[in-house]
Design an enzyme around this catalytic site. Structure first.
Site, PDB file in Angstrom:
ATOM      1  N   GLU A   1      54.289  42.918 -33.939  1.00  0.00           N
ATOM      2  CA  GLU A   1      55.739  42.969 -33.238  1.00  0.00           C
ATOM      3  C   GLU A   1      56.284  42.153 -33.203  1.00  0.00           C
ATOM      4  OE1 GLU A   1      54.468  45.799 -30.558  1.00  0.00           O
ATOM      5  OE2 GLU A   1      53.214  45.542 -30.867  1.00  0.00           O
TER       6      GLU A   1
ATOM      7  N   GLU B   1      58.389  51.473 -37.583  1.00  0.00           N
ATOM      8  CA  GLU B   1      56.833  51.044 -37.728  1.00  0.00           C
ATOM      9  C   GLU B   1      56.815  49.954 -39.041  1.00  0.00           C
ATOM     10  OE1 GLU B   1      54.784  51.283 -35.114  1.00  0.00           O
ATOM     11  OE2 GLU B   1      52.195  50.828 -36.192  1.00  0.00           O
TER      12      GLU B   1
END
Lengths: 496, 496
Positions: free
Chosen positions: A263, A292
């Site tokens: 994250e 991502e």
């Protein structure tokens, strides 16, 4: 006032509403008591409707046309290109569909929480049917506006310019490569002594301290964000105020830590977006596969590599008072890189992960196309899972109920995970080639050289360039599976 | 569709935006990192603008007129009356003033945080001047719309129907009563042995557990709210999802506890509002004096009374492992009811509290009227404070910088604190007269009899009745200082 300036003002307002929505979503997952759900659904539906109205307003279409004839800088022209992109996605939908999607998504997501806990697909099925019915309307509307297939209409919201024909090609490449590769990796793994299990428990307080140290080392700025806890880790909020979450288990020293690294990779991308473009489409992150790629560059490429792992291992020993052979660098590395045919995507290693994604991609395409009914999803899931990974989920909680995405209305999102993994491999290889001493720095817990390169070559572009341009400038070519396959071979078949 | 139903739909939407705004405000105080301030100000300004636009729209005025001719139930008619009230306050302001107020308030509040910490009034002065300039425009616009004075235009937003002429009368009554009374109380207090100080520290973890036990005993439902921490305790959120905050000091066993009791009183009022009227003006709390009466019924009337204090004392001893004479009921009661000429309003006892409020009321009226410049505020504050309480604040942090209200744009709010204290005394006396065994129940930590009475006689009315009606039905008469003075006399001059 130029039409372009009117547009900038309008998009600034839209961005403010989007920021409020991001906070509401973070709060729902990380803070909100259950009794707030119904009111939150109404708040969200109302803000979605208002954000939609700001762009669907006929004036915006006229301004877009006018602005395209105005004398603009190259950067403003890129911003205008992105404005039109956002506008097409927004204006394609009627206002009542926007509100209906928000309400149905909220209701379905709440029902899903209970259904997953009880592994009771029937409890969420009517909600999912209703939601899918609306999502198919959304897909049809976007398909018409973009002149693409319904599935690609959805995909394009998450991955600008993404088309399933291209995804099919790269996924076919991976699907051909991975089963044999996985067998080889598992065979090699089985031939070695199993890693020693880490002696827990790993107190949550110690984990919280550890992950904050790691976030700080990675370059996260706590004046612009915070870390909390939720059932599913995510990175939400806005670039100036990022809201990260994770979860901790006292019997698992890795999950919380590596999910925070992941994250934080997302967060660093947001923090690195060009601040002069705040509130404008050109200043936003460039699609979910690139996003991502930034989380996976940190989690899979950097943190699970030998150099960075040796630093993380020392941090873990210090945090948990770890001594003895189980806590040695090699054993920790073996644990962090263990490959297994598991049922849960978010716990999957990088070798089996693409199979989880390919399954979801196939199923959601079939559902959007009307070729698979919601009622038949559990069986189709289990059959497809067995086909791809050779094992069958023991229940729907570990099958088609495990992920929030469909139940929350995010259809067309899943393929970006694997596009992101391939992008990460390609980007990280380029960084390693370009930055002398990258690994030596990571071995000291020094992320600055890596982060500087990512900032300059990825983050700073925002959406001023399109995905393929960013990738070609950064890595020398468009996306392919080559770097990803090379990375997997090097890590799982060649490393000591 | 009736015009009234169109209005209900419109007010429902407004309520959803207001709920989102409440979350943004809670987050800003309790969660947000400093780097999020500028973006949050933009989000707030945008949502304020949109909420304004929903009502300022000319259609709403026509619907109000039409609906007044429609065949409505008495309750719908009350809702319509409140709709008009909200509409008058909203439509009185131009949209650009709403946005300017939101931005100036956010900027001033951020500057105030630093200024207060540094006790540097000059650092916030230009922000406050700019904000006051806008607030005076707001006051003038509301004055014109309501045919009242500018100050009353602001007051009316917080206290429906509140007028300074009436406040002047009750404050004059109090101002005549309190100085002599305070001298008498201090003399009586000085004639007795000083209470023993409680031996600390009082660990924050133990305080957190204690206050949650107390909230639960009071009837708070954690499925509909949460408790967090912020510089200033408050109760925000919406009735289905209340967001309470407090702060803890390790050297003070009372502040955190009693401020939570206070905020829980606010929360119980919101939880008790009529749920069938959610999202409609008739379902909202009835003004700030009634709101404050609910918090003070709990904090000042119940919790600082002998019966409830004996239960709280036992809870405190259990939480902190307190033994010995300092932890006896009588000593804890003496500490909880200590009267002092302090500088800080939020730490003030109930005898000196009205003086703090009267000072602010005088000053804000003068500033709104243009009779007092912001530049002269610190001196006027210190002079007024000395006049009312006989001591002079040593610095502006303990003087005119201590409260957030003016710096955040909430002008015309302060008098409701003391109106609330008087209302609480009157309401609590009525509850005690009506509910047999009220004190005996409180002595067991059983708040149900008190809460049931408050629910039935205050909370359940929402805004279906006007303040004076609610008060007259509940207590037999309109607001006066009689019950408050009787309460103070009984507690501070007559109790053992």
């Amino acid at each position: 006032m130029r039409a372009y300036d009117r547009l900038k003002e309008r998009f600034h307002r839209r961005s403010a509403i989007a920021g409020a929505l991001a906070l509401l979503q973070w709060d729902r997952a990380a803070m909100m008591p259950t009794g707030g759900a119904a009111a939150r659904a109404e708040q969200t539906a109302e803000l979605e409707t208002l954000a939609h109205g700001l762009l669907a307003d006929g004036a915006v279409e006229s301004w877009l046309g006018e602005a395209e004839g105005e004398d603009l800088s190259a950067a403003d022209r890129a911003n205008l290109r992105e404005m039109r992109r956002v506008w097409v996605h927004t204006a394609a939908l009627p206002a009542d569909l926007v509100a209906a999607l928000a309400r149905a998504g909220a209701a379905c997501e709440m029902a899903w929480r209970g259904a997953r806990a009880a592994s009771d697909f029937a409890a969420v099925r009517p909600h999912l049917e209703k939601l899918l019915h609306l999502v198919r309307q959304e897909a049809a509307a976007k398909a018409a506006a973009l002149s693409v297939s319904p599935y690609d209409g959805l995909l394009d919201s998450f991955e600008p310019g993404g088309r399933s024909a291209e995804i099919d090609a790269v996924f076919a490449d991976l699907a051909a490569f991975l089963p044999g590769f996985l067998a080889e990796v598992l065979e090699r793994q089985a031939a070695r002594p199993a890693p020693l299990p880490l002696p827990g428990p790993f107190p949550v307080a110690a984990q919280r301290t550890l992950v904050r140290r790691v976030m700080t080392a990675m370059g996260f700025d706590f004046a612009h964000g915070r870390l909390d806890e939720s059932a599913h880790p995510f990175c939400g909020g806005i670039p100036d105020d990022l809201r990260l979450t994770t979860r901790y288990a006292e019997d698992d020293a890795f999950f919380g830590l590596l999910s925070v690294v992941h994250e934080t990779g997302h967060a660093l991308y947001e923090l690195g977006l060009p601040s002069v473009w705040r509130g404008q489409p050109a200043g936003e992150a460039r699609g979910m596969s690139l996003h991502e790629s930034q989380s996976l560059s940190m989690e899979m490429q950097a943190a699970r590599g030998d150099a960075c792992l040796s630093w993380l291992a020392a941090e873990m020993r210090a945090a948990f008072g770890g001594v003895g052979p189980a806590w040695g660098d090699a054993n920790l590395a073996a644990l962090a890189r263990r490959v297994e045919r598991g049922f849960i995507r978010v716990e999957a290693d990088e070798v089996t992960y693409p199979a989880h994604v390919i399954l979801r991609y196939r199923l959601e395409r079939a559902m959007i196309a009307g070729d698979l009914d919601v009622a038949d999803l559990p069986e189709a899931w289990n059959r497809g899972f067995h086909e791809l990974l050779g094992v069958t989920p023991p229940d729907d909680a570990r099958g088609c109920l495990q992920d929030i995405h469909w139940y929350d209305g995010a259809w067309g999102y899943f393929p970006t995970y694997t596009l992101g993994a391939m992008t990460a491999a390609q980007v990280f290889a380029a960084a390693r080639a370009a930055v002398p001493g990258l690994d030596a720095a990571l071995a000291r817990g020094d992320f600055a050289p890596l982060l500087s390169w990512l900032r300059a070559n990825v983050h700073a572009h925002g959406s001023l360039l399109e995905t393929e341009d960013i990738l070609t400038r950064a890595t020398g070519g468009p996306l392919s599976a080559t770097a990803f396959k090379a990375h997997l071979r090097a890590r799982y078949l060649e490393e000591a």
